[in-house]
Scaffold this active site. Structure first.
Site, PDB file in Angstrom:
ATOM      1  CG  HIS A 194      -2.030  -0.962   1.019  1.00 38.20           C
ATOM      2  ND1 HIS A 194      -3.054  -0.978   0.304  1.00 38.20           N
ATOM      3  CD2 HIS A 194      -2.118  -2.201   1.691  1.00 38.20           C
ATOM      4  CE1 HIS A 194      -3.787  -2.066   0.334  1.00 38.20           C
ATOM      5  NE2 HIS A 194      -3.308  -2.917   1.250  1.00 38.20           N
ATOM      6  CG  ASP A 199       0.994  -1.192  -3.658  1.00 34.76           C
ATOM      7  OD1 ASP A 199       1.735  -1.785  -3.054  1.00 34.76           O
ATOM      8  OD2 ASP A 199      -0.245  -0.742  -3.136  1.00 34.76           O
TER       9      ASP A 199
END
Length: 592
Positions: A194, A199
């Site tokens: 996150h 990511d």
């Protein structure tokens, strides 16, 4: 405090298996420009993006971090990462999820500074493809931000790796299609946590793993990704390789069956793109799907112009009668509407018409039904006799009138109620309409339609409307084709978008030849060569006999295009013009 950071890492390459190397890149475009179609995936630049935000909706939340990786052909071209000051407090639940605190973003640049830098890095207005896991979320936030800043969102092709995963990752392999789940399945080099750049890097690896599974079933080009998440059977998608080697040029293509037979004939402005489109979810016709499943090869005939390709398609379909093409069974036997040659002429639908009578008949019609409806329209407007008997000039002794005469809808020449001179005036009204001067018929039928509608007799009004529609359609086709098919030769030219000229030679409504004079070439010399080498087309004995009606209509449409110039015309009996008071000025009524 972390500020905007742009790291170019041209030496770093992603680890790809052999299948993925053959189709490296990414993109499930939802908007494709024509220039993007047909691009091999290893030639496309992809920008893999991830955002962290204060909430789930762009209207009430703000971006707190942007991470992006730009890749092409499996090589990382650059990375972009920055925290963003959202101008609002970050909810505690978001801090727990992302690890981004208010203190971390207090000195970060606002989105007004970050967004222009990101757009410049991404190059989305220069052909890059936008990629994200759950792409509508990330693209929605960025688009909303550009609108608030009065910037233009470039509307790039968009790839959603979630949709791709749903297509190729089964429930047996992974319980869901979350990024963390897919990263574990494909053993990505970076574990998503996150944070935007981490990511994005994980999404790159997931994307290439997905493409590795899609490549063997024919997803090797950018346009394939537009429908990669759609349920196209693998065996059909794999056949997209049949398009390999086809040119990006106009022409005719033929799908060939297992016995060498021609299954289907089509035309295209770009042969490669058109044939590949058959193997995507854009092709929804069940009959064509059946054809694709048994096709083993594609043959093509390159053409100089689109018009030549369209005409070749018509002629090939007529010659070969492919089983998967729908066409008129007798295109050379279109019906006409004319008056019989007798003392008291009547309207008749005929299948063949001498060329000398084209100015005394209406048509050709698309079907016998349409010709019959036009006949009934004329009979409603003009009191021409409807019986089929051949009447003598002098009525037979004991002849009796029909019911129409008793209702006042026929002058009854059969019994002497109307002499030859009086009936000739009636026949002249019909001949006037057959010469496409249909004003009196249109006026009469429209008054009848209004009267029936006022009486709420809507079904009868609709019948009259359909008859009027058929009459006007036939009259418009007649006034359009008569000058064309009776003109011995037309040489026309149109400037091409790419420069130079497109030349067309038409003889009696038939495309006798076409050529292209490239930029810098003398078009006069090309025109002379075209005239000498073009097909010789003698004057036909029958109306529209030199070419099928569909071909003459294609030629007429080309001649009517803006920018077409008539270079030379060998004039025929009918002037090459459209009558000012012709049927074309009447609006065709809508059919129910």
């Amino acid at each position: 405090m972390q500020r905007s950071l742009l790291e170019v890492a041209p030496g770093r390459r992603l680890a790809l298996d052999d299948a993925t190397r053959a189709a490296s890149g990414t993109g499930t475009p939802v908007q494709l420009g024509l220039d993007d179609l047909g691009t091999a995936l290893h030639e496309v630049t992809f920008v893999v993006v991830d955002l962290e935000t204060t909430g789930g909706s762009p209207t009430g939340s703000e971006i707190t971090e942007i991470g992006a990786v730009k890749v092409r052909g499996g090589e990382v071209l650059g990375e972009f990462q920055t925290l963003v000051n959202p101008g609002m407090a970050i909810p505690p639940t978001i801090t727990v999820l992302t690890g981004i605190t208010n203190a971390m973003v207090i000195q970060a640049p606002p989105i007004t500074e970050v967004l222009p830098a990101f757009l410049e890095f991404a190059g989305l207005d220069r052909g890059s493809v936008f990629v994200a896991h759950n792409a509508p979320f990330d693209a929605g936030f960025l688009r909303h931000a550009t609108e608030r800043m009065d910037l233009v969102w470039p509307r790039p092709p968009i790839v959603d790796t979630v949709k791709l995963a749903r297509r190729v990752v089964t429930k047996d392999e992974a319980p869901n299609h979350k990024l963390g789940t897919l990263a574990a399945l494909f053993s990505t080099s970076v574990t998503p946590d996150h944070r935007a750049l981490h990511d994005a890097r994980a999404t790159v690896d997931v994307l290439h793993a997905l493409l590795g599974r899609l490549a063997p079933v024919g997803v090797t080009h950018l346009e394939d990704l537009a429908t990669a998440s759609d349920p196209v059977p693998h065996q059909r998608r794999r056949k997209s390789a049949l398009a390999d080697g086809l040119p990006h040029a106009p022409g005719v293509y033929q799908f060939i069956g297992p016995g060498g037979e021609v299954l289907y004939v089509g035309t295209a402005t770009d042969l490669y793109r058109r044939v590949r489109s058959y193997f995507t979810a854009a092709e929804k016709r069940a009959r064509i799907g059946e054809m694709l499943d048994i096709a083993t090869a594609v043959r093509h005939i390159p053409c100089a112009t689109v018009l030549e390709a369209q005409v070749r398609e018509l002629r090939l379909i007529a010659d070969l009668d492919p089983p998967y093409n729908r066409r008129s069974r007798r295109p050379d036997r279109r019906p006409w509407l004319r008056l019989t040659d007798e003392a008291y002429p009547r309207l008749s639908v005929v299948r063949s018409l001498p060329a000398s009578l084209m100015d005394q008949a209406l048509g050709p019609f698309t079907s016998t039904r349409a010709a019959t409806e036009a006949l009934e329209a004329l009979q409603e407007a003009v009191a021409v006799r409807r019986c089929n008997a051949r009447l003598p000039l002098v009525p037979r002794t004991g002849a009796s009138a029909c019911a129409l005469a008793e209702m006042g809808r026929c002058g009854a020449p059969c019994t002497g109620g109307q002499d030859a001179h009086a009936y000739a005036r009636v026949a002249d009204g019909v001949r006037q309409a057959l010469r496409t001067d249909v004003d009196h018929v249109v006026t009469a039928l429209r008054e009848k339609i209004r009267a029936l509608s006022a009486q709420q007799r809507y079904e009868e009004a609709a019948t009259q409307r359909d008859r009027l529609h058929a009459l006007l359609a036939g009259a418009r086709r007649a006034e359009r084709l008569r000058p064309l098919v009776t003109t011995p030769e037309i040489l026309a030219a149109r400037r091409r978008d790419a420069g130079g000229w497109e030349l067309v030679l038409v003889r009696h409504g038939r495309l006798a030849g076409t050529a292209v004079a490239p930029r810098g070439t003398d078009p006069v010399l090309v025109a002379e060569s075209l005239r000498v080498s073009a097909e010789a087309v003698p004057a036909p004995d029958t109306a529209c006999g030199a070419a099928p009606v569909e071909e003459s209509e294609l030629v007429a449409t080309w001649l009517e295009r803006p920018g077409v110039r008539l270079v030379e015309v060998v004039q025929g009996e009918v002037p090459l013009a459209c009558p000012v008071r012709g049927a074309a000025r009447h609006h065709l009524p809508a059919r129910g």
